[in-house]
Write a protein that holds these residues in place. Structure first.
Motif, PDB file in Angstrom:
ATOM      1  N   VAL A  35      26.827  44.125  19.379  1.00  0.00           N
ATOM      2  CA  VAL A  35      26.765  43.303  20.442  1.00  0.00           C
ATOM      3  C   VAL A  35      27.643  41.931  20.270  1.00  0.00           C
ATOM      4  N   GLU A  36      27.380  41.476  18.901  1.00  0.00           N
ATOM      5  CA  GLU A  36      28.177  40.085  18.641  1.00  0.00           C
ATOM      6  C   GLU A  36      29.721  40.569  19.002  1.00  0.00           C
ATOM      7  N   LEU A  37      30.032  41.566  18.560  1.00  0.00           N
ATOM      8  CA  LEU A  37      31.296  42.029  18.531  1.00  0.00           C
ATOM      9  C   LEU A  37      32.068  41.915  20.098  1.00  0.00           C
ATOM     10  N   LEU A  38      30.990  42.689  20.976  1.00  0.00           N
ATOM     11  CA  LEU A  38      31.200  42.827  22.480  1.00  0.00           C
ATOM     12  C   LEU A  38      31.420  41.408  22.911  1.00  0.00           C
ATOM     13  N   ILE A  39      30.308  40.636  22.669  1.00  0.00           N
ATOM     14  CA  ILE A  39      30.483  39.237  23.155  1.00  0.00           C
ATOM     15  C   ILE A  39      31.803  38.390  22.955  1.00  0.00           C
ATOM     16  N   ALA A  40      31.990  38.535  21.453  1.00  0.00           N
ATOM     17  CA  ALA A  40      33.314  37.961  21.058  1.00  0.00           C
ATOM     18  C   ALA A  40      34.530  38.374  21.818  1.00  0.00           C
ATOM     19  N   LEU A  41      34.610  39.625  21.911  1.00  0.00           N
ATOM     20  CA  LEU A  41      35.860  40.323  22.741  1.00  0.00           C
ATOM     21  C   LEU A  41      35.640  39.865  24.323  1.00  0.00           C
ATOM     22  N   GLY A  42      34.483  39.718  24.856  1.00  0.00           N
ATOM     23  CA  GLY A  42      34.530  39.417  26.246  1.00  0.00           C
ATOM     24  C   GLY A  42      35.072  37.760  26.288  1.00  0.00           C
ATOM     25  N   LEU A  43      34.633  37.046  25.421  1.00  0.00           N
ATOM     26  CA  LEU A  43      35.064  35.587  25.396  1.00  0.00           C
ATOM     27  C   LEU A  43      36.530  35.499  24.972  1.00  0.00           C
ATOM     28  N   GLY A  44      36.913  36.268  24.067  1.00  0.00           N
ATOM     29  CA  GLY A  44      38.276  36.337  23.839  1.00  0.00           C
ATOM     30  C   GLY A  44      39.070  36.714  25.225  1.00  0.00           C
ATOM     31  N   GLY A  45      38.464  37.774  25.770  1.00  0.00           N
ATOM     32  CA  GLY A  45      39.078  38.304  27.341  1.00  0.00           C
ATOM     33  C   GLY A  45      39.397  37.191  28.004  1.00  0.00           C
ATOM     34  N   VAL A  46      38.178  36.604  28.539  1.00  0.00           N
ATOM     35  CA  VAL A  46      38.156  35.584  29.463  1.00  0.00           C
ATOM     36  C   VAL A  46      39.220  34.494  29.082  1.00  0.00           C
ATOM     37  N   LEU A  47      39.012  34.050  27.862  1.00  0.00           N
ATOM     38  CA  LEU A  47      40.099  32.873  27.381  1.00  0.00           C
ATOM     39  C   LEU A  47      41.520  33.373  27.744  1.00  0.00           C
ATOM     40  N   ALA A  48      41.714  34.490  27.252  1.00  0.00           N
ATOM     41  CA  ALA A  48      43.116  35.145  27.646  1.00  0.00           C
ATOM     42  C   ALA A  48      43.444  35.230  29.033  1.00  0.00           C
ATOM     43  N   TRP A  49      42.732  35.588  29.882  1.00  0.00           N
ATOM     44  CA  TRP A  49      42.842  35.591  31.364  1.00  0.00           C
ATOM     45  C   TRP A  49      43.090  34.123  31.821  1.00  0.00           C
ATOM     46  N   LEU A  50      42.289  33.110  31.356  1.00  0.00           N
ATOM     47  CA  LEU A  50      42.405  31.660  31.869  1.00  0.00           C
ATOM     48  C   LEU A  50      43.637  31.207  31.725  1.00  0.00           C
ATOM     49  N   SER A  66      46.352  32.837  30.942  1.00  0.00           N
ATOM     50  CA  SER A  66      47.507  33.855  31.699  1.00  0.00           C
ATOM     51  C   SER A  66      47.604  33.108  33.274  1.00  0.00           C
ATOM     52  N   VAL A  67      46.344  32.724  33.807  1.00  0.00           N
ATOM     53  CA  VAL A  67      46.244  32.029  34.978  1.00  0.00           C
ATOM     54  C   VAL A  67      47.065  30.661  35.070  1.00  0.00           C
ATOM     55  N   TRP A  68      46.551  30.109  34.025  1.00  0.00           N
ATOM     56  CA  TRP A  68      47.177  28.593  33.807  1.00  0.00           C
ATOM     57  C   TRP A  68      48.658  28.551  33.597  1.00  0.00           C
ATOM     58  N   THR A  69      49.247  29.829  32.880  1.00  0.00           N
ATOM     59  CA  THR A  69      50.725  29.991  32.709  1.00  0.00           C
ATOM     60  C   THR A  69      51.498  30.147  33.868  1.00  0.00           C
ATOM     61  N   LEU A  99      50.198  29.370  37.060  1.00  0.00           N
ATOM     62  CA  LEU A  99      49.986  28.186  37.868  1.00  0.00           C
ATOM     63  C   LEU A  99      51.140  27.203  37.517  1.00  0.00           C
ATOM     64  N   GLU A 100      51.663  27.064  36.063  1.00  0.00           N
ATOM     65  CA  GLU A 100      52.585  26.191  35.669  1.00  0.00           C
ATOM     66  C   GLU A 100      54.033  26.818  36.176  1.00  0.00           C
ATOM     67  N   ARG A 101      54.143  28.027  35.884  1.00  0.00           N
ATOM     68  CA  ARG A 101      55.449  28.684  36.361  1.00  0.00           C
ATOM     69  C   ARG A 101      55.679  28.527  37.985  1.00  0.00           C
ATOM     70  N   LEU A 102      54.499  28.570  38.655  1.00  0.00           N
ATOM     71  CA  LEU A 102      54.590  28.394  40.213  1.00  0.00           C
ATOM     72  C   LEU A 102      54.917  26.803  40.741  1.00  0.00           C
ATOM     73  N   VAL A 103      54.360  26.082  39.821  1.00  0.00           N
ATOM     74  CA  VAL A 103      54.742  24.573  40.029  1.00  0.00           C
ATOM     75  C   VAL A 103      56.008  24.487  39.615  1.00  0.00           C
ATOM     76  N   TRP A 104      56.468  24.975  38.618  1.00  0.00           N
ATOM     77  CA  TRP A 104      57.754  24.536  38.021  1.00  0.00           C
ATOM     78  C   TRP A 104      58.933  25.230  38.958  1.00  0.00           C
ATOM     79  N   SER A 105      58.675  26.151  39.340  1.00  0.00           N
ATOM     80  CA  SER A 105      59.737  27.268  40.110  1.00  0.00           C
ATOM     81  C   SER A 105      59.670  26.457  41.541  1.00  0.00           C
ATOM     82  N   GLY A 106      58.539  25.885  42.017  1.00  0.00           N
ATOM     83  CA  GLY A 106      58.452  25.174  43.306  1.00  0.00           C
ATOM     84  C   GLY A 106      59.393  24.223  43.394  1.00  0.00           C
ATOM     85  N   SER A 107      59.329  23.164  42.286  1.00  0.00           N
ATOM     86  CA  SER A 107      60.091  21.789  42.128  1.00  0.00           C
ATOM     87  C   SER A 107      61.451  22.340  42.232  1.00  0.00           C
TER      88      SER A 107
END
Length: 112
Positions: A43-58, A60-63, A65-73
């Protein structure tokens, strides 16, 4: 590419399932001084993997958005440059027309 992603995810999940079956003993998590949580290692591993997955997703979303802003300019900058060049083309065409009007007329009989 989807088959490769599916195979990687399947192998990863299978390995996690086998790990969960083998590791059911309790482990202690020290959150802050004086606060401890006991849960199975799987269960501890599952929680750690879940948090890692959420952080990786966040990330990628941030990256993305940065790319969209940069390409828009960049697009706005290129559009401004295109407008400037189109204005110059119009100016040059007007200059060519005025120069053509100021040239003396040529007759075909003089060339023969």
């Amino acid at each position: 590419m989807r088959q490769i992603n599916f195979a990687i995810i399947f192998i990863f999940c299978l390995a996690f399932a086998l790990f969960s079956i083998e590791n059911t003993e309790l482990g202690t998590i020290h959150l802050i001084p004086g606060v401890e949580v006991q849960a199975p290692i799987s269960v501890e591993l599952l929680i750690a993997l879940g948090l890692g997955g959420v952080l990786a997703w966040l990330f990628s979303v941030w990256t993305h958005l940065e790319r969209l802003v940069w390409s828009g300019s960049k697009v706005r900058q290129k559009n401004a440059q295109i407008q400037e060049l189109e204005c110059k083309i119009e100016e040059y065409q007007a200059q060519i027309q005025s120069l053509q009007l100021s040239l003396p007329a040529t007759s075909d009989s003089a060339n023969a």
